[in-house]
Structure formats: C-alpha cells, structure tokens
Scaffold this active site. Structure first.
Site, PDB file in Angstrom:
ATOM      1  N   TYR A 127      -3.435 -15.672   4.244  1.00 44.47           N
ATOM      2  CA  TYR A 127      -3.486 -14.592   3.476  1.00 44.47           C
ATOM      3  C   TYR A 127      -3.883 -13.309   5.012  1.00 44.47           C
ATOM      4  CZ  TYR A 127      -4.128 -10.051   1.570  1.00 44.47           C
ATOM      5  OH  TYR A 127      -4.705  -8.904   1.182  1.00 44.47           O
ATOM      6  N   LYS A 131      -1.888 -11.425   7.002  1.00 44.87           N
ATOM      7  CA  LYS A 131      -2.620  -9.585   7.617  1.00 44.87           C
ATOM      8  C   LYS A 131      -3.373  -9.204   8.727  1.00 44.87           C
ATOM      9  CE  LYS A 131      -2.083  -8.229   3.165  1.00 44.87           C
ATOM     10  NZ  LYS A 131      -1.409  -7.234   3.637  1.00 44.87           N
TER      11      LYS A 131
END
Length: 196
Positions: A127, A131
């Site tokens: 994740y 990002k």
C-alpha cells in the site's frame, strides 16, 4: 464505483440537495481497466462537451478477505490487487482525461495519495509503495502538463474514517481519524483556486 447500486445511491444523494443542482450522472467503471477509464471519459465529454476536473480517490488498503501481514507473507495476487487499484488506476484515469484537457488548454487533476506515500508503515508495505508511486506520478505529471494549462495536485491525508478500514481486519481506524468531509473540503478548496 464498481457497484452500480452504490453509484445510484451516490447520484440520488447528490441530486437531492437543490432544485438548482447541476446535472449529475453516475458511471459504473473499473479504474484498473483501460477500456473502462477511456469509456468513462468519452461518456463525460459526449454529455458535457469537456472535462474540467478529475478527482481521483479510488484506492484499497488490501484486497477483500486479506488481513494485515508481513511482506514475505503476501501473495502476488494481493500485490497486484493493491498496485493495480492504487497506482495503475491513477495512471489510467489521469491518462484518460489528458487528451480532452490538453485540447481545451486547461484542466485540473487532484489525486489522493496518503501520508503512507511519504512514510513506510509496517504491514502496509505494498500500500505504501503504491501511494509513494501516486505522489511521484502526480509530481512528474504536474511538470509535464503545466505548459498545457493543466494543474495537478496531490493530497496526502493521514487516517481518514472511511470504509477502507474494513479492509484492515481487527485493526480499527485511529480515534483521531479525519472525517471524510475534511478531505472533501480541501479538495473543494483546491478545485476552486484561480487558474494562476
């Protein structure tokens, strides 16, 4: 959204605020799909003649049914689900709107990243990587399209109290999580800034 029911609920809630409300359409699309993102933009341009603003906020923390885990425990399918949604989805949606915005000589893209796009966090390695990628993509794109009158912003909120926390198994949203409306207010502020 992928879910047509959710799309309809959103359109109904937005349409009911005023008799003077602008026309609102809902589109069911998968931002991981090149054809879906291109069809989404075609539908908008065919209907309204232009596209002025993209707010790209779709993202997942981890796939449904997956729990927080160490990197070495993650499957390739879990990795692909996160990267395809968070980074590839940003690439595809941004790319899809650019031809119309370049032709118009103006436009505004606001991508939502996360503070996890600047600081790595245990159990969220992929994740975080996705990002970080959204931040880098947005910064590079801003440099590329500035000459075309297109602005690109990236917002990096910390924990926001949204359903994304349902993807976190037993780990609940922190007590000091931001309300989604706070992010909406910031996005509205950025969208309303003068072109210069």
């Amino acid at each position: 959204d992928l879910n047509p029911e959710q799309v309809n609920i959103t359109v109904e809630s937005l349409s009911g605020h005023s008799d003077q409300a602008p026309e609102i359409i809902g589109i069911t699309a998968d931002i991981r799909s090149e054809s879906d993102t291109e069809e989404m933009v075609k539908t908008i341009v065919d209907r309204f003649g232009r596209i002025d603003l993209l707010v790209h906020s779709a993202g997942i923390l981890r796939p449904k049914g997956s729990s927080p885990k160490f990197l070495h425990q993650m499957t390739l399918d879990e990795y692909n689900a996160i990267v395809d949604t968070n980074l590839k989805g940003t690439f595809l949606t941004n790319r899809a709107v650019l031809p119309a915005m370049i032709k118009q000589g103006c436009g505004h893209i606001i991508n939502i990243s996360s503070t996890s796009g600047k600081i790595g966090r245990a159990f969220d390695s992929v994740y975080c990587a996705s990002k970080f990628g959204v931040l880098g993509l947005s910064e590079a794109l801003a440099e590329e399209v500035r000459q075309n009158g297109i602005r690109v912003h990236v917002v990096l909120p910390d924990a926001v109290d949204t359903p994304i926390w349902e993807q976190n198994g037993p780990v609940k949203a922190p007590k000091n999580s931001l309300a989604p409306e706070r992010i909406g207010n910031l996005v509205s502020y950025l969208a309303a800034l003068p072109q210069d």
